[in-house]
Each structure stands twice: as C-alpha cells, then as structure tokens.
Design a protein around this motif. Structure first.
Motif, PDB file in Angstrom:
ATOM      1  N   PHE A  75       0.081   0.768 -18.113  1.00 46.93           N
ATOM      2  CA  PHE A  75       0.598  -0.372 -18.867  1.00 46.93           C
ATOM      3  C   PHE A  75       1.355   0.107 -20.097  1.00 46.93           C
ATOM      4  CE2 PHE A  75      -2.842  -2.149 -16.359  1.00 46.93           C
ATOM      5  CZ  PHE A  75      -2.223  -3.275 -15.829  1.00 46.93           C
ATOM      6  N   VAL A  76       2.540  -0.474 -20.295  1.00 43.62           N
ATOM      7  CA  VAL A  76       3.454  -0.065 -21.359  1.00 43.62           C
ATOM      8  C   VAL A  76       3.813  -1.273 -22.207  1.00 43.62           C
ATOM      9  CG1 VAL A  76       5.724   0.918 -21.864  1.00 43.62           C
ATOM     10  CG2 VAL A  76       4.409   1.762 -19.905  1.00 43.62           C
ATOM     11  N   ARG A  77       3.651  -1.132 -23.526  1.00 40.50           N
ATOM     12  CA  ARG A  77       4.057  -2.203 -24.437  1.00 40.50           C
ATOM     13  C   ARG A  77       5.539  -2.033 -24.755  1.00 40.50           C
ATOM     14  NH1 ARG A  77       6.648  -5.025 -28.042  1.00 40.50           N
ATOM     15  NH2 ARG A  77       6.736  -3.168 -29.346  1.00 40.50           N
ATOM     16  N   SER A  78       6.353  -3.008 -24.348  1.00 42.51           N
ATOM     17  CA  SER A  78       7.782  -2.920 -24.598  1.00 42.51           C
ATOM     18  C   SER A  78       8.430  -4.276 -24.444  1.00 42.51           C
ATOM     19  CB  SER A  78       8.447  -1.939 -23.610  1.00 42.51           C
ATOM     20  OG  SER A  78       9.845  -1.859 -23.813  1.00 42.51           O
ATOM     21  N   ASN A  79       9.391  -4.572 -25.310  1.00 44.83           N
ATOM     22  CA  ASN A  79      10.337  -5.640 -25.021  1.00 44.83           C
ATOM     23  C   ASN A  79      11.074  -5.247 -23.743  1.00 44.83           C
ATOM     24  OD1 ASN A  79      12.665  -7.310 -24.924  1.00 44.83           O
ATOM     25  ND2 ASN A  79      12.670  -7.526 -27.139  1.00 44.83           N
ATOM     26  N   LEU A  80      11.245  -6.166 -22.846  1.00 41.40           N
ATOM     27  CA  LEU A  80      11.892  -5.851 -21.572  1.00 41.40           C
ATOM     28  C   LEU A  80      13.253  -5.197 -21.785  1.00 41.40           C
ATOM     29  CD1 LEU A  80      11.907  -7.826 -18.336  1.00 41.40           C
ATOM     30  CD2 LEU A  80      14.108  -7.207 -19.316  1.00 41.40           C
ATOM     31  N   ASN A  97       0.829  -1.200   0.000  1.00 42.35           N
ATOM     32  CA  ASN A  97       0.000   0.000   0.000  1.00 42.35           C
ATOM     33  C   ASN A  97       0.869   1.258   0.000  1.00 42.35           C
ATOM     34  OD1 ASN A  97      -2.439   1.503   0.137  1.00 42.35           O
ATOM     35  ND2 ASN A  97      -2.136   1.791   2.330  1.00 42.35           N
ATOM     36  N   GLY A  98       0.625   2.122  -0.971  1.00 40.88           N
ATOM     37  CA  GLY A  98       1.368   3.364  -1.070  1.00 40.88           C
ATOM     38  C   GLY A  98       2.716   3.246  -1.752  1.00 40.88           C
ATOM     39  N   LYS A  99       3.096   2.051  -2.184  1.00 42.42           N
ATOM     40  CA  LYS A  99       4.397   1.845  -2.825  1.00 42.42           C
ATOM     41  C   LYS A  99       4.247   1.789  -4.343  1.00 42.42           C
ATOM     42  CE  LYS A  99       6.489  -0.564   1.087  1.00 42.42           C
ATOM     43  NZ  LYS A  99       7.209  -1.774   1.548  1.00 42.42           N
ATOM     44  N   SER A 100       5.281   2.233  -5.027  1.00 45.35           N
ATOM     45  CA  SER A 100       5.310   2.128  -6.485  1.00 45.35           C
ATOM     46  C   SER A 100       5.882   0.774  -6.871  1.00 45.35           C
ATOM     47  CB  SER A 100       6.147   3.255  -7.083  1.00 45.35           C
ATOM     48  OG  SER A 100       7.474   3.227  -6.582  1.00 45.35           O
ATOM     49  N   MET A 101       5.275   0.147  -7.889  1.00 44.37           N
ATOM     50  CA  MET A 101       5.686  -1.197  -8.307  1.00 44.37           C
ATOM     51  C   MET A 101       5.799  -1.252  -9.830  1.00 44.37           C
ATOM     52  SD  MET A 101       3.710  -4.885  -7.919  1.00 44.37           S
ATOM     53  CE  MET A 101       4.072  -5.136  -6.179  1.00 44.37           C
ATOM     54  N   LEU A 102       6.898  -1.819 -10.312  1.00 44.90           N
ATOM     55  CA  LEU A 102       7.073  -2.134 -11.721  1.00 44.90           C
ATOM     56  C   LEU A 102       6.909  -3.633 -11.888  1.00 44.90           C
ATOM     57  CD1 LEU A 102       7.873  -1.429 -14.645  1.00 44.90           C
ATOM     58  CD2 LEU A 102      10.280  -1.682 -13.941  1.00 44.90           C
ATOM     59  N   HIS A 103       5.927  -4.034 -12.694  1.00 43.73           N
ATOM     60  CA  HIS A 103       5.651  -5.446 -12.937  1.00 43.73           C
ATOM     61  C   HIS A 103       6.178  -5.807 -14.323  1.00 43.73           C
ATOM     62  CE1 HIS A 103       2.455  -8.893 -13.170  1.00 43.73           C
ATOM     63  NE2 HIS A 103       3.696  -9.321 -13.295  1.00 43.73           N
ATOM     64  N   LEU A 104       7.246  -6.588 -14.352  1.00 45.91           N
ATOM     65  CA  LEU A 104       7.865  -7.005 -15.607  1.00 45.91           C
ATOM     66  C   LEU A 104       7.140  -8.209 -16.186  1.00 45.91           C
ATOM     67  CD1 LEU A 104      11.620  -6.769 -14.537  1.00 45.91           C
ATOM     68  CD2 LEU A 104      10.216  -5.002 -15.622  1.00 45.91           C
ATOM     69  N   GLN A 105       6.887  -8.174 -17.507  1.00 39.78           N
ATOM     70  CA  GLN A 105       6.232  -9.274 -18.225  1.00 39.78           C
ATOM     71  C   GLN A 105       4.886  -9.612 -17.566  1.00 39.78           C
ATOM     72  OE1 GLN A 105      10.305 -11.168 -17.980  1.00 39.78           O
ATOM     73  NE2 GLN A 105       9.571 -12.193 -19.831  1.00 39.78           N
ATOM     74  N   CYS A 106       4.002  -8.635 -17.608  1.00 33.32           N
ATOM     75  CA  CYS A 106       2.768  -8.670 -16.823  1.00 33.32           C
ATOM     76  C   CYS A 106       1.608  -9.382 -17.512  1.00 33.32           C
ATOM     77  CB  CYS A 106       2.356  -7.247 -16.471  1.00 33.32           C
ATOM     78  SG  CYS A 106       1.811  -6.256 -17.887  1.00 33.32           S
ATOM     79  N   HIS A 107       1.782  -9.862 -18.746  1.00 36.20           N
ATOM     80  CA  HIS A 107       0.701 -10.450 -19.544  1.00 36.20           C
ATOM     81  C   HIS A 107      -0.449  -9.442 -19.628  1.00 36.20           C
ATOM     82  CE1 HIS A 107      -1.288 -13.413 -21.821  1.00 36.20           C
ATOM     83  NE2 HIS A 107      -1.804 -14.157 -20.861  1.00 36.20           N
ATOM     84  N   PHE A 108      -1.700  -9.852 -19.433  1.00 35.44           N
ATOM     85  CA  PHE A 108      -2.782  -8.888 -19.596  1.00 35.44           C
ATOM     86  C   PHE A 108      -3.186  -8.224 -18.271  1.00 35.44           C
ATOM     87  CE2 PHE A 108      -4.950 -13.022 -19.303  1.00 35.44           C
ATOM     88  CZ  PHE A 108      -5.872 -12.798 -18.294  1.00 35.44           C
ATOM     89  N   ASP A 161      14.230  -3.271 -24.019  1.00 33.26           N
ATOM     90  CA  ASP A 161      14.114  -1.909 -24.556  1.00 33.26           C
ATOM     91  C   ASP A 161      13.435  -0.950 -23.580  1.00 33.26           C
ATOM     92  OD1 ASP A 161      15.192  -2.913 -26.914  1.00 33.26           O
ATOM     93  OD2 ASP A 161      13.221  -3.304 -27.797  1.00 33.26           O
ATOM     94  N   LEU A 162      13.260  -1.365 -22.344  1.00 31.78           N
ATOM     95  CA  LEU A 162      12.399  -0.614 -21.433  1.00 31.78           C
ATOM     96  C   LEU A 162      12.957   0.769 -21.092  1.00 31.78           C
ATOM     97  CD1 LEU A 162       9.721  -0.774 -20.003  1.00 31.78           C
ATOM     98  CD2 LEU A 162      10.867  -1.833 -18.049  1.00 31.78           C
ATOM     99  N   LYS A 163      14.270   0.927 -21.076  1.00 31.14           N
ATOM    100  CA  LYS A 163      14.848   2.241 -20.780  1.00 31.14           C
ATOM    101  C   LYS A 163      14.404   3.285 -21.796  1.00 31.14           C
ATOM    102  CE  LYS A 163      19.090   0.373 -18.696  1.00 31.14           C
ATOM    103  NZ  LYS A 163      20.570   0.321 -18.802  1.00 31.14           N
ATOM    104  N   GLU A 164      14.113   2.856 -23.009  1.00 31.55           N
ATOM    105  CA  GLU A 164      13.689   3.773 -24.069  1.00 31.55           C
ATOM    106  C   GLU A 164      12.197   4.095 -23.975  1.00 31.55           C
ATOM    107  OE1 GLU A 164      14.716   1.864 -27.730  1.00 31.55           O
ATOM    108  OE2 GLU A 164      16.698   1.279 -26.990  1.00 31.55           O
ATOM    109  N   ASN A 165      11.464   3.331 -23.176  1.00 35.74           N
ATOM    110  CA  ASN A 165      10.009   3.452 -23.174  1.00 35.74           C
ATOM    111  C   ASN A 165       9.396   3.812 -21.820  1.00 35.74           C
ATOM    112  OD1 ASN A 165       9.591   2.640 -25.971  1.00 35.74           O
ATOM    113  ND2 ASN A 165      10.310   0.620 -25.312  1.00 35.74           N
ATOM    114  N   LEU A 166      10.237   3.954 -20.792  1.00 35.26           N
ATOM    115  CA  LEU A 166       9.715   4.225 -19.453  1.00 35.26           C
ATOM    116  C   LEU A 166      10.734   5.016 -18.659  1.00 35.26           C
ATOM    117  CD1 LEU A 166       7.389   3.576 -17.399  1.00 35.26           C
ATOM    118  CD2 LEU A 166       8.755   1.591 -16.688  1.00 35.26           C
ATOM    119  N   THR A 222       2.954  -0.099 -12.463  1.00 37.83           N
ATOM    120  CA  THR A 222       3.206   0.012 -13.899  1.00 37.83           C
ATOM    121  C   THR A 222       3.547  -1.380 -14.413  1.00 37.83           C
ATOM    122  OG1 THR A 222       4.027   2.279 -13.743  1.00 37.83           O
ATOM    123  CG2 THR A 222       4.659   1.023 -15.697  1.00 37.83           C
ATOM    124  N   GLY A 223       2.774  -1.895 -15.344  1.00 34.16           N
ATOM    125  CA  GLY A 223       3.017  -3.211 -15.924  1.00 34.16           C
ATOM    126  C   GLY A 223       3.556  -3.089 -17.334  1.00 34.16           C
TER     127      GLY A 223
END
Length: 269
Positions: A103-108, A52-63, A110-115, A78-79
């Motif tokens: 939600f961000v569409r990206s190859n893992l 609760n209250g924390k930021s989370m990056l979910h890698l390869q999150c499917h749908f 390449d994520l620095k370029e997209n997030l 952020t997934g």
C-alpha cells in the motif's frame, strides 16, 4: 493547479476523518471481512475474471478491503490512496491477515513519483473518479502503469446520479465536467450518516463519453461498457432494497442508471 492542490488537501483531510468511522461501520462489516468474506461485488467478480498469479494496481483503494479481497484470490496487489489514515489501516489489515499486498500513500496524479513498475491489471471502483478534476491525467497514469495487453477495469456510480440533489428530487448539477468543482458540505458519511463529520468536499462529474475518450486516447480500448439499474450498496438517500438484494432510489426504481462498468485492454505486445 494551485487550486486543485487545495481541493486535494481538503479531500484528503476529509477521508482521514472518514476512515476510522468506516472501519467501525456496519456498512463495511469488518468482522465478516476479517473472517474471510469478500468485500467485492458480483459485478466486478464476474467481469474482471481470474486474477490468480496476476499483478494488480488498485487506484484509490481506501483502507484496502477490496485490494485484500483480490489478494485473497491470488493477485499480487498494490493499492494506492490519498488518505494517510486509510493507507495506515490498509497496511495493518494486510499484516493481520498475513497477506502480501503493498500500500502506497499518494495523490493519484503524483503516482509516477511514488511507484515503479507495470501491472497486468489496473482496477478502480465505486466513488473514485469523482474526486479527480482531469481524466486525461488519470488515463495517463493508467497507461503508464498498465502493461501492453493488460486489462483496465472500472465499476463506478453512474454520472446521471451525481446530477441530483441529495434527496433525488431535482437535477442541480451538470452531467458534463465543467472543470469547476462541485462543492458540497454534508454531515456524516455514506457509511454512517450520524457520524460527527462536517467538512466541505470537492468533486467533479464525468460523463461516459469523457471516460471512454480519455482511455482511447491512450490506446486503452473498451471491450464493453455495461450499465446497471441498481447499486450493490445502500449509500444514497432514500434507497430501497429489491428482492434481488440490490438497492435503488425509492420512486425511481429501474428508471435511473446507477452503476456502469468498463473493461478495456491496452494495445501492444
């Protein structure tokens, strides 16, 4: 790298096909999820801790089921996923549920370029790193997006499982990453074995030493490595459900490690 791009594109196409099938499947049980049931398992719920209250990056999150389950618990999630169709569906679910996930569409890779930004928690789970050929690049992405003092968490199927053929009758694949893809062509998908999907997929096995060393090399140090003799999911051939509700390979019950989890902390202030 050129070959890796071809492998990624083939896998992206495959997951674009799988996504609508998974949404309709009993495996993902969307009616229960939409009604409020979490998609998370007791393993990760117990081990990740309060979000609760924390930021989370979910890698390869499917749908996005797990991403949205964390969001329901108060995380700012952020997934990311390589599949266009999966991210499209994740965004629609987020809107339908009136949640605040991104939600961000990206190859893992390449994520620095997209997030942009850093996160309190980086999370990934179940059937993710086997789609990646190079865990040093994976760990670099985790390091880049994880705040100093932040938590990385993975729950994943054990690499010993991926050594076997589909029927778990013999060992056919190496435990260690040879950097050459394991190429398989199966019909259907783990969520619906009768689905009209048939396409080659490209994967890589990663031993526990490779996983832990990649993290440590970036200053991300494990608090624990846990191994489990069961799976929360009925997702392999020939599984039987125990009295505890968990799944094991018939005839090999409690003889194989099936899942492992790692919780690690990034050094720094």
């Amino acid at each position: 790298m050129e070959n890796d791009t071809l492998y990624f594109e083939a896998n992206r196409s495959l997951w674009n096909q799988k996504t609508p099938v998974h949404l309709r499947s009993e495996f993902y049980n969307m009616p229960a999820f939409m009604a409020g049931k979490t998609s998370l398992n007791q393993i990760e719920l117990a081990e990740v801790g309060p979000v609760n209250g924390k930021s989370m990056l979910h890698l390869q999150c499917h749908f996005g089921q797990d991403s949205l389950s964390w969001a329901r618990m108060g995380a700012k999630v952020t997934g990311i996923d390589i599949s266009d169709e999966a991210i499209k569906q994740a965004r629609e679910l987020n809107s339908q549920l009136s949640l605040d996930a991104t939600f961000v569409r990206s190859n893992l890779y390449d994520l620095k370029e997209n997030l942009e930004g850093q996160f309190d928690i980086v999370f990934t789970s179940y059937g993710t790193i086997g789609w990646l050929p190079d865990l040093d690049k994976w760990a670099d992405i985790i390091d880049h997006f994880l705040k100093p003092g932040g938590t990385f968490y993975i729950a994943e199927f054990h690499p010993v499982l991926w050594m076997f053929d589909d029927n778990f009758s013999e060992i056919v694949y190496p435990y260690h990453n040879t950097h050459e893809p394991i190429i398989t062509e199966t019909e259907g998908t783990y969520a619906d074995r009768e689905a009209p999907i048939k396409q080659k997929e490209y994967g890589w096995n990663h031993g526990l030493g490779e996983v832990i060393t990649a993290l440590i090399s970036r200053g991300i140090y494990p608090e624990f490595l846990h191994e489990f003799s069961y799976s929360p999911y009925n997702c392999f051939s020939g599984m039987v459900q125990g009295e505890d509700g968990y799944w094991r390979i018939k005839g090999l019950e409690n003889k194989l490690p099936m899942v492992y989890s790692i919780k690690a902390i990034k050094r720094g202030n």
